[in-house]
Design a protein around this motif. Structure first.
Motif, PDB file in Angstrom:
ATOM      1  N   VAL A  48      81.632   8.067  54.767  1.00  0.00           N
ATOM      2  CA  VAL A  48      81.369   6.949  53.854  1.00  0.00           C
ATOM      3  C   VAL A  48      82.610   6.485  53.086  1.00  0.00           C
ATOM      4  CG1 VAL A  48      78.905   7.352  53.580  1.00  0.00           C
ATOM      5  CG2 VAL A  48      80.514   8.555  52.078  1.00  0.00           C
ATOM      6  N   ARG A  49      83.556   7.372  52.816  1.00  0.00           N
ATOM      7  CA  ARG A  49      84.758   6.928  52.103  1.00  0.00           C
ATOM      8  C   ARG A  49      85.503   5.869  52.926  1.00  0.00           C
ATOM      9  NH1 ARG A  49      87.220   9.033  47.859  1.00  0.00           N
ATOM     10  NH2 ARG A  49      86.141  11.045  48.094  1.00  0.00           N
ATOM     11  N   GLU A  50      85.648   6.133  54.207  1.00  0.00           N
ATOM     12  CA  GLU A  50      86.326   5.205  55.099  1.00  0.00           C
ATOM     13  C   GLU A  50      85.561   3.879  55.209  1.00  0.00           C
ATOM     14  OE1 GLU A  50      87.884   5.115  59.764  1.00  0.00           O
ATOM     15  OE2 GLU A  50      86.463   6.639  59.095  1.00  0.00           O
ATOM     16  N   ILE A  51      84.243   3.972  55.306  1.00  0.00           N
ATOM     17  CA  ILE A  51      83.415   2.767  55.425  1.00  0.00           C
ATOM     18  C   ILE A  51      83.508   1.933  54.152  1.00  0.00           C
ATOM     19  CG2 ILE A  51      81.082   1.880  55.707  1.00  0.00           C
ATOM     20  CD1 ILE A  51      82.167   3.120  58.251  1.00  0.00           C
ATOM     21  N   THR A  52      83.385   2.570  53.012  1.00  0.00           N
ATOM     22  CA  THR A  52      83.452   1.838  51.742  1.00  0.00           C
ATOM     23  C   THR A  52      84.797   1.152  51.578  1.00  0.00           C
ATOM     24  OG1 THR A  52      81.890   3.361  50.679  1.00  0.00           O
ATOM     25  CG2 THR A  52      83.290   2.061  49.226  1.00  0.00           C
ATOM     26  N   ALA A  53      85.865   1.826  51.971  1.00  0.00           N
ATOM     27  CA  ALA A  53      87.211   1.261  51.816  1.00  0.00           C
ATOM     28  C   ALA A  53      87.375  -0.040  52.596  1.00  0.00           C
ATOM     29  CB  ALA A  53      88.259   2.278  52.266  1.00  0.00           C
ATOM     30  N   SER A  54      86.591  -0.214  53.665  1.00  0.00           N
ATOM     31  CA  SER A  54      86.704  -1.419  54.487  1.00  0.00           C
ATOM     32  C   SER A  54      85.718  -2.508  54.089  1.00  0.00           C
ATOM     33  CB  SER A  54      86.489  -1.063  55.965  1.00  0.00           C
ATOM     34  OG  SER A  54      85.148  -0.635  56.188  1.00  0.00           O
ATOM     35  N   LYS A  56      83.484  -5.127  51.373  1.00  0.00           N
ATOM     36  CA  LYS A  56      83.745  -6.071  50.283  1.00  0.00           C
ATOM     37  C   LYS A  56      82.831  -5.843  49.089  1.00  0.00           C
ATOM     38  CE  LYS A  56      87.048  -8.349  52.268  1.00  0.00           C
ATOM     39  NZ  LYS A  56      88.444  -8.226  51.747  1.00  0.00           N
ATOM     40  N   ALA A  57      81.782  -5.044  49.287  1.00  0.00           N
ATOM     41  CA  ALA A  57      80.885  -4.676  48.190  1.00  0.00           C
ATOM     42  C   ALA A  57      80.111  -3.430  48.595  1.00  0.00           C
ATOM     43  CB  ALA A  57      79.923  -5.809  47.853  1.00  0.00           C
ATOM     44  N   LEU A  58      79.666  -2.686  47.590  1.00  0.00           N
ATOM     45  CA  LEU A  58      78.915  -1.450  47.813  1.00  0.00           C
ATOM     46  C   LEU A  58      77.578  -1.549  47.100  1.00  0.00           C
ATOM     47  CD1 LEU A  58      78.704   1.571  48.704  1.00  0.00           C
ATOM     48  CD2 LEU A  58      79.802   2.155  46.519  1.00  0.00           C
ATOM     49  N   LEU A  59      76.498  -1.268  47.828  1.00  0.00           N
ATOM     50  CA  LEU A  59      75.164  -1.188  47.255  1.00  0.00           C
ATOM     51  C   LEU A  59      74.691   0.255  47.295  1.00  0.00           C
ATOM     52  CD1 LEU A  59      72.371  -2.285  46.301  1.00  0.00           C
ATOM     53  CD2 LEU A  59      71.828  -2.654  48.733  1.00  0.00           C
ATOM     54  N   LEU A  60      74.311   0.792  46.142  1.00  0.00           N
ATOM     55  CA  LEU A  60      73.756   2.139  46.042  1.00  0.00           C
ATOM     56  C   LEU A  60      72.314   2.027  45.558  1.00  0.00           C
ATOM     57  CD1 LEU A  60      76.746   3.982  44.296  1.00  0.00           C
ATOM     58  CD2 LEU A  60      76.248   3.825  46.749  1.00  0.00           C
ATOM     59  N   ASN A  61      71.376   2.373  46.423  1.00  0.00           N
ATOM     60  CA  ASN A  61      69.959   2.262  46.110  1.00  0.00           C
ATOM     61  C   ASN A  61      69.362   3.666  46.024  1.00  0.00           C
ATOM     62  OD1 ASN A  61      67.028   2.280  46.945  1.00  0.00           O
ATOM     63  ND2 ASN A  61      67.304   0.062  46.841  1.00  0.00           N
ATOM     64  N   PHE A  62      68.736   3.989  44.881  1.00  0.00           N
ATOM     65  CA  PHE A  62      68.235   5.334  44.617  1.00  0.00           C
ATOM     66  C   PHE A  62      66.756   5.507  44.965  1.00  0.00           C
ATOM     67  CE2 PHE A  62      72.178   5.381  42.435  1.00  0.00           C
ATOM     68  CZ  PHE A  62      72.548   6.717  42.301  1.00  0.00           C
ATOM     69  N   GLY A  63      66.236   4.659  45.854  1.00  0.00           N
ATOM     70  CA  GLY A  63      64.812   4.683  46.158  1.00  0.00           C
ATOM     71  C   GLY A  63      64.314   5.955  46.811  1.00  0.00           C
ATOM     72  N   ASN A  64      65.181   6.655  47.527  1.00  0.00           N
ATOM     73  CA  ASN A  64      64.795   7.928  48.146  1.00  0.00           C
ATOM     74  C   ASN A  64      66.061   8.767  48.245  1.00  0.00           C
ATOM     75  OD1 ASN A  64      64.616   9.493  51.012  1.00  0.00           O
ATOM     76  ND2 ASN A  64      62.623   9.479  49.991  1.00  0.00           N
ATOM     77  N   VAL A  65      66.117   9.869  47.508  1.00  0.00           N
ATOM     78  CA  VAL A  65      67.353  10.634  47.437  1.00  0.00           C
ATOM     79  C   VAL A  65      67.229  11.953  48.178  1.00  0.00           C
ATOM     80  CG1 VAL A  65      68.105   9.573  45.285  1.00  0.00           C
ATOM     81  CG2 VAL A  65      66.742  11.666  45.192  1.00  0.00           C
ATOM     82  N   THR A  66      68.321  12.334  48.827  1.00  0.00           N
ATOM     83  CA  THR A  66      68.471  13.650  49.448  1.00  0.00           C
ATOM     84  C   THR A  66      69.822  14.195  49.002  1.00  0.00           C
ATOM     85  OG1 THR A  66      69.586  12.785  51.411  1.00  0.00           O
ATOM     86  CG2 THR A  66      67.169  12.892  51.477  1.00  0.00           C
ATOM     87  N   ARG A  67      70.078  15.470  49.275  1.00  0.00           N
ATOM     88  CA  ARG A  67      71.374  16.042  48.902  1.00  0.00           C
ATOM     89  C   ARG A  67      72.520  15.290  49.578  1.00  0.00           C
ATOM     90  NH1 ARG A  67      70.933  20.824  46.135  1.00  0.00           N
ATOM     91  NH2 ARG A  67      68.915  21.871  46.288  1.00  0.00           N
ATOM     92  N   ASP A  68      72.365  15.039  50.879  1.00  0.00           N
ATOM     93  CA  ASP A  68      73.426  14.343  51.607  1.00  0.00           C
ATOM     94  C   ASP A  68      73.606  12.911  51.110  1.00  0.00           C
ATOM     95  OD1 ASP A  68      74.061  16.521  53.130  1.00  0.00           O
ATOM     96  OD2 ASP A  68      73.103  15.806  54.970  1.00  0.00           O
ATOM     97  N   ARG A  69      72.493  12.234  50.848  1.00  0.00           N
ATOM     98  CA  ARG A  69      72.597  10.847  50.400  1.00  0.00           C
ATOM     99  C   ARG A  69      73.240  10.757  49.021  1.00  0.00           C
ATOM    100  NH1 ARG A  69      67.510   9.192  51.351  1.00  0.00           N
ATOM    101  NH2 ARG A  69      68.035   8.895  53.546  1.00  0.00           N
ATOM    102  N   LEU A  70      72.898  11.661  48.140  1.00  0.00           N
ATOM    103  CA  LEU A  70      73.517  11.670  46.815  1.00  0.00           C
ATOM    104  C   LEU A  70      75.011  11.985  46.909  1.00  0.00           C
ATOM    105  CD1 LEU A  70      70.836  13.379  44.555  1.00  0.00           C
ATOM    106  CD2 LEU A  70      71.507  10.977  44.568  1.00  0.00           C
ATOM    107  N   GLU A  71      75.364  12.916  47.787  1.00  0.00           N
ATOM    108  CA  GLU A  71      76.786  13.231  47.987  1.00  0.00           C
ATOM    109  C   GLU A  71      77.521  12.005  48.527  1.00  0.00           C
ATOM    110  OE1 GLU A  71      79.745  16.247  50.514  1.00  0.00           O
ATOM    111  OE2 GLU A  71      77.560  16.450  50.704  1.00  0.00           O
ATOM    112  N   ALA A  72      76.910  11.333  49.490  1.00  0.00           N
ATOM    113  CA  ALA A  72      77.523  10.135  50.069  1.00  0.00           C
ATOM    114  C   ALA A  72      77.687   9.040  49.015  1.00  0.00           C
ATOM    115  CB  ALA A  72      76.676   9.629  51.228  1.00  0.00           C
ATOM    116  N   MET A  73      76.677   8.862  48.185  1.00  0.00           N
ATOM    117  CA  MET A  73      76.750   7.856  47.125  1.00  0.00           C
ATOM    118  C   MET A  73      77.904   8.142  46.169  1.00  0.00           C
ATOM    119  SD  MET A  73      72.826   7.104  45.994  1.00  0.00           S
ATOM    120  CE  MET A  73      71.713   6.107  46.978  1.00  0.00           C
TER     121      MET A  73
END
Length: 261
Positions: A48-54, A56-73
């Motif tokens: 995700v770091r590489e994807i975000t760097a490329s 133009k905007a980042l959307l973080l939606n907390f509708g369903n959280v997991t350990r991996d998803r929170l780490e990625a966010m």
């Protein structure tokens, strides 16, 4: 003043990195795509770091959280702050989950002031980010919360976070503290299917990628409400997709119901 955000979206086709929930991932991806932007829904912590760097905007939606998803966010948020990218935080469920509320609080506490930020939530979620003692049940807005108290809370939260705040409800509130707009576009049908609130966040992220002004957020909110109005009838979700695809700057200017305070 008329803007040309829809035109810019189609011309620029910005990449929108959406880390959202599986409940609405299809709706969000299609909303971005139908506006002319490009969605990518990456959520593996190792990429995700590489994807975000490329993006133009980042959307973080907390509708369903997991350990991996929170780490990625968290990783994507840190990269967005470093790159000064526009970020939309859709604070779904923070009124019923202390975990979600604490993560959002940590993120906003690490804010790079040069990175444009939009905090989105329903009336209950915005109240929960402002009042640490407030709790609600589930992800729906508490019907006891009034428009009058919510508009004041949203203004205070915007001032505290130096961010634009969108409180969605029967009357949508968009505020930067010193400037506030109330939008009255929409239909009750938008509340009859799951994922429409998440779609609004995706529409806002798309608009935010080309224009980070409060006017852009107001127009994004109006655009989604107008699309809902145009989709009335059977097969509402499919009609909503069609309406989003057909939205343009002229339609927004003609149909938006906005009062500035």
């Amino acid at each position: 003043m008329k803007t040309n955000i829809c035109k810019q979206l189609k011309e620029q086709s910005p990449l929108i990195h959406c880390i959202t929930n599986p409940i609405s991932i299809m709706q969000c991806a299609n909303a971005v795509l139908l506006l002319g932007a490009r969605p990518i829904m990456a959520e593996h912590p190792d990429e995700v770091r590489e994807i975000t760097a490329s993006a133009k905007a980042l959307l973080l939606n907390f509708g369903n959280v997991t350990r991996d998803r929170l780490e990625a966010m968290t990783i994507s948020y840190d990269e967005a702050m470093q790159k000064e990218l526009p970020v939309v935080i859709d604070a779904v469920g923070v009124a019923c989950s202390e975990l979600r509320r604490s993560i959002v609080k940590k993120m906003t506490g690490k804010r790079n002031p040069k990175a444009p930020m939009l905090i989105k939530g329903n009336y209950s979620e915005i109240r929960a980010l402002f009042d640490i003692d407030y709790k609600s049940s589930g992800v729906d807005a508490d019907k006891k919360l009034t428009f009058e108290e919510t508009i004041n809370i949203a203004k205070e939260l915007a001032n505290n976070l130096n961010a634009i705040v969108l409180a969605s409800g029967e009357k949508d509130i968009v505020t930067y503290g010193s400037r506030t707009a109330v939008i009255e576009n929409g239909t009750k049908k938008l509340g009859s299917i799951t994922g429409t609130g998440c779609m609004l966040g995706a529409v806002c992220a798309s608009f935010f990628a080309v224009d980070t002004s409060i006017e852009a957020v107001v127009n994004a909110t109006s655009a989604f409400g107008i699309s809902g109005e145009n989709a009335e009838g059977n097969m509402f979700l499919m009609r909503l997709f069609d309406a989003i695809a057909e939205i343009n700057d002229d339609i927004i200017e003609e149909r938006k119901k906005v009062t500035w305070y």
